[in-house]
Design an enzyme around this catalytic site. Sequence first.
Site, short mmCIF file in Angstrom:
data_model
loop_
_atom_site.label_atom_id
_atom_site.label_comp_id
_atom_site.label_asym_id
_atom_site.label_seq_id
_atom_site.Cartn_x
_atom_site.Cartn_y
_atom_site.Cartn_z
N CYS A 165 2.28 2.27 -75.40
CA CYS A 165 1.32 3.46 -75.96
C CYS A 165 0.19 3.23 -76.05
O CYS A 165 -0.70 3.14 -74.84
CB CYS A 165 2.34 3.63 -77.08
N ASP A 212 8.30 12.12 -70.58
CA ASP A 212 7.49 11.57 -71.49
C ASP A 212 6.56 12.68 -71.98
O ASP A 212 5.64 13.24 -71.20
CB ASP A 212 6.60 10.55 -71.07
N HIS A 245 8.97 8.75 -73.86
CA HIS A 245 8.03 7.59 -74.30
C HIS A 245 8.76 6.93 -75.24
O HIS A 245 9.76 7.32 -75.89
CB HIS A 245 7.04 8.73 -75.36
#
Length: 278
Positions: A165, A212, A245
Amino acid sequence: MGVERCISLDHTLACRRWLTNDQNGRQQDSPRKMANEAKPCPCDIGDRLEYEGLGQEVQIEHIKAYTVKPPAATDKAIIVIQDIFGWQLPNTRYMADMLAADGYIAVCPDFYVGKEPWSPTHDWSKFQEWLEDKKPTNINKEMDAVLRFLQQQCGAKHIGVVGFCWGGVATHYLTLNYPEIKAGVSVYGVIKEMEDRYELKSPTLFIFGEKDDVIPLDQVRVLEAKLKEKCKVDYQVKIFPGQTHGFVHRKREDINPADEPSIKEARADMLDWLVKYM
């Protein structure tokens, strides 16, 4: 030590329990109210691990860090870079322990340098304001300190970087600017605001999820096209169908059977990339 052990650490070593979140970021066994229900944090999905970790916290010059050593002596080290939830997130420490089990010195520094990490209870509309003094492209001082620590105190001669991330963006930045990095694995993270972001100095693997919400596929396709045009070192961009994600480090493989193959494959890809270039 077998690959399976490294992809899935024995949870009985230090794991007490997981808190499972649904795809809207709500804990299924302990519901909580989000600060912004209309637009919750898109990163707060998966399983929140309560994990004691196998390493220890140390002071590296002006920053703290979590470090864990492998079973046997080595001159290979991996810098593990946090997501927006900070260096103390148990999920990230779990990944550091996994890398150590595979034979690397692993260090997870506090790249926020004591500043408060993001919390799922924060208002997502204020995220850019929170990010202002925590840019993943403004970490040279911290990176230099960690490199000195690994080289001078740990005897590391081959150093790689793995980030998730926020840490994936930082990994992208470091592989553009630190040729001494032998390999990078950027997991759902990519620089968006810099013009010269495609001429990598280190071999880099980019891992993304097809679904995502933070990094849409069109951005991934641009990255692929530009790297093909401008990058002179080895790279790979891999998209995992149906994944969101956070799936590599925020989802627990043994309680998410539909996701387990992708989780294990992505972790194996990460380890294979490091072995190839470290």
